[in-house]
Design a protein around this motif. Structure first.
Motif, mmCIF file in Angstrom:
data_model
loop_
_atom_site.group_PDB
_atom_site.id
_atom_site.type_symbol
_atom_site.label_atom_id
_atom_site.label_comp_id
_atom_site.label_asym_id
_atom_site.label_seq_id
_atom_site.Cartn_x
_atom_site.Cartn_y
_atom_site.Cartn_z
ATOM 1 N N GLY A 161 4.126 3.130 -10.941
ATOM 2 C CA GLY A 161 5.107 3.178 -9.859
ATOM 3 C C GLY A 161 4.515 3.229 -8.468
ATOM 4 N N THR A 162 3.283 2.730 -8.311
ATOM 5 C CA THR A 162 2.613 2.818 -7.003
ATOM 6 C C THR A 162 2.522 1.481 -6.271
ATOM 7 N N VAL A 163 3.006 0.408 -6.879
ATOM 8 C CA VAL A 163 2.946 -0.918 -6.259
ATOM 9 C C VAL A 163 4.348 -1.287 -5.792
ATOM 10 N N PHE A 164 4.427 -1.785 -4.565
ATOM 11 C CA PHE A 164 5.718 -2.118 -3.965
ATOM 12 C C PHE A 164 5.684 -3.544 -3.437
ATOM 13 N N MET A 165 6.834 -4.198 -3.553
ATOM 14 C CA MET A 165 6.967 -5.592 -3.137
ATOM 15 C C MET A 165 7.902 -5.662 -1.936
ATOM 16 N N LEU A 166 7.534 -6.473 -0.967
ATOM 17 C CA LEU A 166 8.392 -6.757 0.169
ATOM 18 C C LEU A 166 9.033 -8.111 -0.096
ATOM 19 N N ARG A 167 10.348 -8.098 -0.263
ATOM 20 C CA ARG A 167 11.049 -9.317 -0.652
ATOM 21 C C ARG A 167 11.959 -9.801 0.480
ATOM 22 N N ASP A 168 11.914 -11.102 0.681
ATOM 23 C CA ASP A 168 12.768 -11.788 1.653
ATOM 24 C C ASP A 168 13.640 -12.738 0.841
ATOM 25 N N GLY A 169 14.813 -12.254 0.438
ATOM 26 C CA GLY A 169 15.633 -13.023 -0.493
ATOM 27 C C GLY A 169 14.917 -13.111 -1.827
ATOM 28 N N HIS A 170 14.690 -14.341 -2.298
ATOM 29 C CA HIS A 170 13.992 -14.537 -3.575
ATOM 30 C C HIS A 170 12.495 -14.737 -3.384
ATOM 31 N N THR A 171 12.016 -14.632 -2.155
ATOM 32 C CA THR A 171 10.603 -14.842 -1.858
ATOM 33 C C THR A 171 9.906 -13.505 -1.657
ATOM 34 N N THR A 172 8.716 -13.376 -2.207
ATOM 35 C CA THR A 172 7.917 -12.176 -1.979
ATOM 36 C C THR A 172 7.067 -12.412 -0.742
ATOM 37 N N ALA A 173 7.302 -11.595 0.283
ATOM 38 C CA ALA A 173 6.599 -11.752 1.558
ATOM 39 C C ALA A 173 5.327 -10.919 1.618
ATOM 40 N N GLY A 174 5.256 -9.838 0.843
ATOM 41 C CA GLY A 174 4.086 -8.984 0.902
ATOM 42 C C GLY A 174 4.103 -7.939 -0.198
ATOM 43 N N THR A 175 3.026 -7.194 -0.258
ATOM 44 C CA THR A 175 2.893 -6.118 -1.236
ATOM 45 C C THR A 175 1.987 -5.036 -0.665
ATOM 46 N N ILE A 176 2.201 -3.831 -1.147
ATOM 47 C CA ILE A 176 1.365 -2.695 -0.775
ATOM 48 C C ILE A 176 1.331 -1.742 -1.961
ATOM 49 N N THR A 177 0.199 -1.131 -2.166
ATOM 50 C CA THR A 177 0.069 -0.071 -3.156
ATOM 51 C C THR A 177 -0.096 1.232 -2.392
ATOM 52 N N LEU A 178 0.689 2.234 -2.757
ATOM 53 C CA LEU A 178 0.614 3.548 -2.126
ATOM 54 C C LEU A 178 0.576 4.576 -3.246
ATOM 55 N N THR A 179 -0.518 5.293 -3.310
ATOM 56 C CA THR A 179 -0.773 6.193 -4.433
ATOM 57 C C THR A 179 -1.280 7.548 -3.951
ATOM 58 N N PRO A 180 -0.991 8.605 -4.686
ATOM 59 C CA PRO A 180 -1.585 9.899 -4.361
ATOM 60 C C PRO A 180 -3.006 10.039 -4.908
ATOM 61 N N ASP A 181 -3.475 9.029 -5.622
ATOM 62 C CA ASP A 181 -4.784 9.095 -6.273
ATOM 63 C C ASP A 181 -5.846 8.359 -5.453
ATOM 64 N N ALA A 182 -6.872 9.086 -5.069
ATOM 65 C CA ALA A 182 -7.982 8.512 -4.311
ATOM 66 C C ALA A 182 -8.965 7.827 -5.257
ATOM 67 N N GLU A 183 -9.584 6.774 -4.776
ATOM 68 C CA GLU A 183 -10.648 6.150 -5.554
ATOM 69 C C GLU A 183 -11.825 7.116 -5.615
ATOM 70 N N ILE A 184 -12.402 7.249 -6.782
ATOM 71 C CA ILE A 184 -13.506 8.191 -7.002
ATOM 72 C C ILE A 184 -14.687 7.846 -6.100
ATOM 73 N N GLY A 185 -15.248 8.880 -5.488
ATOM 74 C CA GLY A 185 -16.476 8.735 -4.723
ATOM 75 C C GLY A 185 -16.307 8.413 -3.249
ATOM 76 N N LEU A 186 -15.076 8.280 -2.779
ATOM 77 C CA LEU A 186 -14.898 7.913 -1.371
ATOM 78 C C LEU A 186 -14.650 9.114 -0.460
ATOM 79 N N TRP A 187 -13.829 10.043 -0.898
ATOM 80 C CA TRP A 187 -13.390 11.138 -0.041
ATOM 81 C C TRP A 187 -14.029 12.441 -0.510
ATOM 82 N N THR A 188 -14.333 13.326 0.432
ATOM 83 C CA THR A 188 -14.983 14.605 0.102
ATOM 84 C C THR A 188 -13.983 15.541 -0.567
ATOM 85 N N ASP A 189 -14.495 16.585 -1.192
ATOM 86 C CA ASP A 189 -13.626 17.590 -1.812
ATOM 87 C C ASP A 189 -12.705 18.230 -0.771
ATOM 88 N N ASP A 190 -13.239 18.512 0.418
ATOM 89 C CA ASP A 190 -12.408 19.098 1.478
ATOM 90 C C ASP A 190 -11.289 18.145 1.877
#
Length: 189
Positions: free
Chosen positions: A49-78
């Protein structure tokens, strides 16, 4: 335009978006997204449930993924102790380029993150795509640091380790939001 959660049948469309974006990026001298993204990993994010579609009628204009899960190794514990949501795979169809849809999707993401109780919207961008980095800075993100150690989600060395963040905040993005209300982050006040 309407924002909806992606559905499993959207995998093919999302993969073609990525191929279209990779071809355009090659044309401007970037190797971003040159490695194929595994369809099974994409399907898992849709089912989460983290991928979203931007739709313009029947056409997909864009997409974005928004997640509470960080990719491993990028962000510090703090940093991970702070309530945050993470933007991934923001893509706009080339036919919709130049209409600030990416900026508006980032505003939508910040609004959704705020409603979930996040303090930050964070992202990682391609380490060699300076144009994309400038774009995110122009969208109000603040550079945090560059991470080059680690492995990419789709194999090979880490290539997307330019980290940035901006405050999660309410926004008037102008889209009709048909996504269900976001779940509150577990550590959000």
């Amino acid at each position: 335009m309407i924002i909806t959660p992606a559905e499993p049948h959207d995998v093919a469309k999302l993969l073609s978006f990525r191929e279209e974006a990779a071809a355009w990026l090659r044309g401007i001298g970037s190797d971003q997204w040159s490695r194929p993204y595994p369809a099974d990993k994409l399907l898992a994010t849709i089912e989460a449930g983290t991928v979203f579609m931007l739709r313009d009628g029947h056409t997909t204009a864009g997409t974005i993924t928004l997640t509470p899960d960080a990719e491993i190794g990028l962000w510090t514990d703090d940093e991970l102790a702070e309530p945050s949501m993470f933007v991934n795979k923001l893509t706009i169809a080339r036919e919709y380029a130049g209409q600030n849809l990416g900026g508006r999707l980032l505003d939508w993401a910040g609004d959704r993150a705020h409603r979930a109780g996040a303090r930050w919207v964070r992202l990682d961008a391609w380490t060699t795509n300076e144009g994309l980095q400038r774009y995110y800075l122009a969208q109000g993100f603040t550079y945090v640091r560059m991470v080059r150690e680690g492995t990419a989600v789709n194999g090979g060395p880490r290539v997307s380790g330019w980290l940035a963040q901006r405050a999660a905040r309410p926004a008037d993005h102008g889209f009709t939001d048909r996504a269900p209300a976001p779940a509150r982050l577990p550590f959000a006040a």
